[in-house]
Design an enzyme around this catalytic site. Structure first.
Site, PDB file in Angstrom:
ATOM      1  N   GLU A  69       0.768  -1.249   0.000  1.00 56.84           N
ATOM      2  CA  GLU A  69       0.000   0.000   0.000  1.00 56.84           C
ATOM      3  C   GLU A  69       0.798   1.298   0.000  1.00 56.84           C
ATOM      4  O   GLU A  69       0.695   2.111   0.925  1.00 56.84           O
ATOM      5  CB  GLU A  69      -1.000  -0.016   1.178  1.00 56.84           C
ATOM      6  CG  GLU A  69      -1.981  -1.168   1.061  1.00 56.84           C
ATOM      7  CD  GLU A  69      -3.181  -1.051   1.987  1.00 56.84           C
ATOM      8  OE1 GLU A  69      -3.161  -0.207   2.904  1.00 56.84           O
ATOM      9  OE2 GLU A  69      -4.148  -1.799   1.772  1.00 56.84           O
ATOM     10  N   GLU A  91      -5.330  -8.142  -0.816  1.00 54.09           N
ATOM     11  CA  GLU A  91      -6.130  -7.882   0.385  1.00 54.09           C
ATOM     12  C   GLU A  91      -7.561  -7.612  -0.030  1.00 54.09           C
ATOM     13  O   GLU A  91      -7.824  -6.772  -0.882  1.00 54.09           O
ATOM     14  CB  GLU A  91      -5.616  -6.669   1.181  1.00 54.09           C
ATOM     15  CG  GLU A  91      -4.408  -6.945   2.045  1.00 54.09           C
ATOM     16  CD  GLU A  91      -4.055  -5.774   2.962  1.00 54.09           C
ATOM     17  OE1 GLU A  91      -4.978  -5.034   3.370  1.00 54.09           O
ATOM     18  OE2 GLU A  91      -2.853  -5.616   3.265  1.00 54.09           O
TER      19      GLU A  91
END
Ligand SMILES: *[C@@H]1O[C@H](CO)[C@@H](O)[C@H](O)[C@H]1NC(C)=O
Ligand SMILES: CC(=O)N[C@H]1CO[C@H](CO)[C@@H](O)[C@@H]1O
Length: 412
Positions: free
Chosen positions: A233, A343
């Protein structure tokens, strides 16, 4: 005049290619809509990946009879055509290749500024392995993502060597994962940062980050089931500069001897699947290549939750994400690339069961561009924390959302 002769040469080359050329290793050799070469150069064979994509792989191929392969392909093609012409809702005609779970713990204490409080680590080197054995044996999952903080691996010494003790504990988790037979994603969970500063953009140098990956690739180069998750991320950074950093990491991993394992390329905006193309991550990362110039096993890493702000911090789900995954799929096909959803998740509630099952149906139906998923999360979440997205099995009993969607949409 110059333009005309260029066209002339172009046409000649195109005709010659269609008539005689064989596809190079790793190139496309078939699939719905493919009009290019359907045979592969000597020493490789055309592997039928899925209805939309066959690829030339090195070797002579599995010992399957030609007759069986042909009839299977024909059947698949017919059923795909039927479903497209009768409905716009994707139906589960395919299946992703990878399904599994994140095993969190070594990333605990990490915040989005890339700062990690090592006192919050939960060492998953024993319990995490027990969980993975359950997921493999009972649920047939075949991939796990193993998040860790960069600080943990080097015991807070930026630019230092992997710490014998701390990396040693993380490596037990990795080895435990490998021993199940699954693929294992080594995930550096640092949001493209170290203690508040961006890698290659005022923070750690590219060389320091590359050195970390060189050490990890050297350690794991011999195992084909290791997947290199370059970074969790990234956000609020210059995507062009970041892609240049990622390129250096890819080159370093390959040059360390990990020549063919999957490498996950992460975009900005927390690797949001919905924003991947719009925010420039797609274009910037599509230019990242292996040392041989190919993009073989360079897979885009995307995340997407189902709650109101795509954060995975609410128990209720409000979307099946089909809009986001549909536009991303179109782009992936246009550039001939694939993505892994590393995710995704929701609470253990009815709304999430409804939407998550729809999302997984969509990914299965678009398995030419979506390799698979690892859901968030099992690992070190203690029962007393009442973590809303927990997938920590209770002994051998799965949590509600795992039972309702993750297992049935994978096993069916
Ligand atoms: C990002 O970095 C590139 C290359 O260093 C530069 O040309 C570009 O202007 C930067 N973009 C922004 C938005 O600052
Ligand atoms: C960094 C960047 O450009 N982010 C943008 C990515 O795309 C989304 C959706 O359009 C924007 O909201 C972001 O600002």
């Amino acid at each position: 005049m110059t333009i005309i002769s260029k066209f002339g040469i172009g046409v000649l080359i195109a005709v010659a290619t269609a008539a005689t050329a064989q596809q190079t290793v790793w190139g496309q050799c078939g699939g719905i809509g493919w009009t290019g070469p359907s045979t592969c150069v000597s020493g490789s064979y055309c592997a039928p990946g899925n209805p939309y994509y066959s690829q030339c792989l090195p070797g002579s191929g599995p010992a399957t009879s030609t007759v069986t392969t042909t009839s299977r392909t024909t059947t698949t093609t017919a059923s795909i055509t039927t479903s497209v012409s009768t409905t716009t809702t994707p139906t589960s005609t395919g299946k992703v290749q990878f399904a599994g779970v994140n095993i969190a713990g070594f990333d605990f204490g990490m915040v989005t500024s890339g700062t990690q409080d090592l006192s919050q680590i939960v060492d998953e080197s024993v319990d995490g392995v027990t969980q993975m054995k359950h997921f493999v044996n009972d649920d047939t999952f075949n991939i796990f993502r193993l998040p860790t903080g960069w600080q943990y691996l080097v015991n807070n010494a930026l630019g230092g060597q992997l710490d014998a003790t701390k990396f040693g504990q993380y490596d037990k988790l990795v080895q435990g994962c490998l021993s199940t037979g699954a693929h294992c994603i080594v995930d550096i969970h640092n949001y493209a940062r170290w203690n508040g500063a961006i890698i290659g953009q005022g923070g750690p140098t590219d060389a320091q980050f590359v050195d970390l990956w060189t050490q990890l690739a050297t350690k794991y180069k011999a195992n084909s089931r290791i997947v290199f998750g370059v970074m969790n991320e990234p956000h609020d950074l210059n995507i062009t500069t970041w892609a240049a950093t990622v390129q250096k990491v890819v080159t370093a991993i390959r040059n360390a001897g990990a020549t063919s394992q999957m490498i996950l390329l992460p975009g900005t905006d927390y690797t949001s699947a919905a924003n991947f193309v719009e925010n420039g991550s797609g274009a910037a990362l599509a230019a990242v290549v292996n040392p041989d110039g190919s993009t073989h096993n360079l897979i885009f890493d995307v995340h997407k939750y189902l709650d109101s702000d795509n954060s995975g911090t609410h128990s209720e789900c409000v979307t099946n994400n089909v809009d986001a995954f549909s536009s991303l799929a179109t782009w992936l096909r246009s550039v001939g690339r694939q993505a892994l959803l590393s995710e995704t998740g929701g609470g253990n509630v009815q709304s999430c069961a409804t939407y998550m099952c729809q999302q997984l149906d969509f990914l299965n139906a678009n398995s030419d561009v979506y390799l698979g998923w690892t859901s968030w999360s099992a690992g070190g979440f203690q029962a007393s924390w009442n973590y809303i997205l927990t997938e920590v099995p209770n002994g051998n009993t799965d949590q509600y959302l795992v039972q309702q969607c993750f297992v049935p949409k994978w096993k069916s």
